[in-house]
Design an enzyme around this catalytic site. Sequence first.
Site, short mmCIF file in Angstrom:
data_model
loop_
_atom_site.label_atom_id
_atom_site.label_comp_id
_atom_site.label_asym_id
_atom_site.label_seq_id
_atom_site.Cartn_x
_atom_site.Cartn_y
_atom_site.Cartn_z
CB ALA A 10 0.30 19.30 -14.27
CG ASN A 106 6.00 26.79 -22.42
OD1 ASN A 106 6.02 26.22 -23.51
ND2 ASN A 106 4.92 26.80 -21.65
CE LYS A 188 4.14 25.59 -25.98
NZ LYS A 188 4.41 24.35 -25.24
CG ASN A 196 2.26 33.46 -20.53
OD1 ASN A 196 1.44 33.07 -19.71
ND2 ASN A 196 2.86 32.66 -21.37
#
Lengths: 313, 313
Positions: A10, A106, A188, A196
């Site tokens: 994506a 990430n 982040k 998460n």
Amino acid sequence: MKIAIAGAGAMGSRFGLMLHESGNEVILIDQWPDHIKAIRENGLIANFNGETIVAQIPIYAPEEVASLDQEVDLIIALTKANQLDAMFNSIKSLINETTHVICLLNGLGHEDVISKYVAKEQILLGITMWTAGLEGPGKAKLFGTGEVELENIEPAGADFAKKVTEIFTEAGLNAVYSDNVKHSVWRKACVNGTLNGLCTILDCNITDLGTQAVSENMIRTIIHEFATVALKENITLDEEEVYQHVATTFDPNGVGLHHPSMHQDLIKNNRLTEIDYINGAVSRKGQALQIATPYCDFLTSLVHAKEGILKAK
Amino acid sequence: MKIAIAGAGAMGSRFGLMLHESGNEVILIDQWPDHIKAIRENGLIANFNGETIVAQIPIYAPEEVASLDQEVDLIIALTKANQLDAMFNSIKSLINETTHVICLLNGLGHEDVISKYVAKEQILLGITMWTAGLEGPGKAKLFGTGEVELENIEPAGADFAKKVTEIFTEAGLNAVYSDNVKHSVWRKACVNGTLNGLCTILDCNITDLGTQAVSENMIRTIIHEFATVALKENITLDEEEVYQHVATTFDPNGVGLHHPSMHQDLIKNNRLTEIDYINGAVSRKGQALQIATPYCDFLTSLVHAKEGILKAK
């Protein structure tokens, strides 16, 4: 600029499409056969803020790249964390002594993987606040706005990093040349390292996590472990500021009612998670530095146990 | 002996029935209205290893006890951990200076609650390996065999503890007078402190937990925290022996395919758990002693978060 998107899911589709549309020579690399087939037959079809864009962009499986006899100026790394090493091993023929790699994954420690394939002077790090979705093979849904923050990890990479900033901005990607991207990457990672794993293990959305009385202490303890390890890498995280930043996500009128990506990966889709590159990375770094990181250790183990119980792949 | 069963659920029904059948004067105390009604109307009906036994045993709600104008020789505490204090507050009229209390609850620190109502010389501690089930109000299912290990917590209680051992054994409860019941209580708490919380948070049975590669380290770390705190109470746990004891439960041909009671309470029935009296007790004791117990802290918080998310009552 000649650009390869390593991992054209994506987010890779967003970067590939926007950089292609702004005049760069882009190739996509991805390992999903249906996605490759669809893009070769129909182009990359994007619902771009409600407008349909069809872009003819070359796409290759990683194992096809060696036979291309091409080199590129820039590789944008956007794989899943656990696919990064294998991807770069497959596409190393794209790399010469002037090729730069920007890592937008990430999590923590990806530059250690990438530095097996290019010199540190050729590595840029970045974080992106863009979102992106795939509606099916070859079909991207690209809504909303975002930005990219990026920086070279060695002084010698500064000129190229500034050039990438310009090219990204020309493509509408709102890039900012950072004066401390590692701080932003760690900050982040704190968001991902709290929301998460906890939402995955508790099988809940972000608001549900945020409204439990016990959550603040769990989140602050995890942030403290990240901050303690980060400090050894000369990154100073303001724990209170980071906690307040995490807490903004609890709002049910914002992203609160969403499940974090790790929950979607494991609980919804029974896929292996990226925990080893978030809390697990802090555990490994902590162990090497003799810093105790028990919450990161335990959360990493719990997520791996859940992967095993759900037979995730 | 005149005996009150404080908490006449499944296990309390077993003890009440067997002690009644062997000639003791037993009263049951429980807070479940349907259970009280059924036993008053039909007696306590037990499927006792396949044979039906109906026993007429008086049963009272805790709030009825004050008006009974009775005292007893022995109170057997078998409430849920979080109901213990309220139960004893309601039934304190049963207690005089010769009344003893034996606590058979799982978990740690219950003697601190009971000592608000009787002197330490009147408190016995025990653990039971019996099982018991309720098929509905007033209907117990009592299969298999088991044993009880018990001991006074102060030397002055020794004679009475030995008398209780005899009475229990006469009732078929296979009681053993222990020379270190606190060790046994802590050892059993290690089983509950690993299997209960982990299987609840991971939503799995015991074999599923035991077969994950990461589980051994999680379980050993929790046992280490229990052992470190226990040592400060002069209880020496052999961590290797305790781990092997826990590991025997993983066998799918034994209890492995069962979900621990905490999983049944929270995940199946949305009831609040006893985590504060197991891992939470070790956390509190650790905090008071300045011993770090991060796995117990984190697991307690995770279970409380899950209680909140599931709106457990």
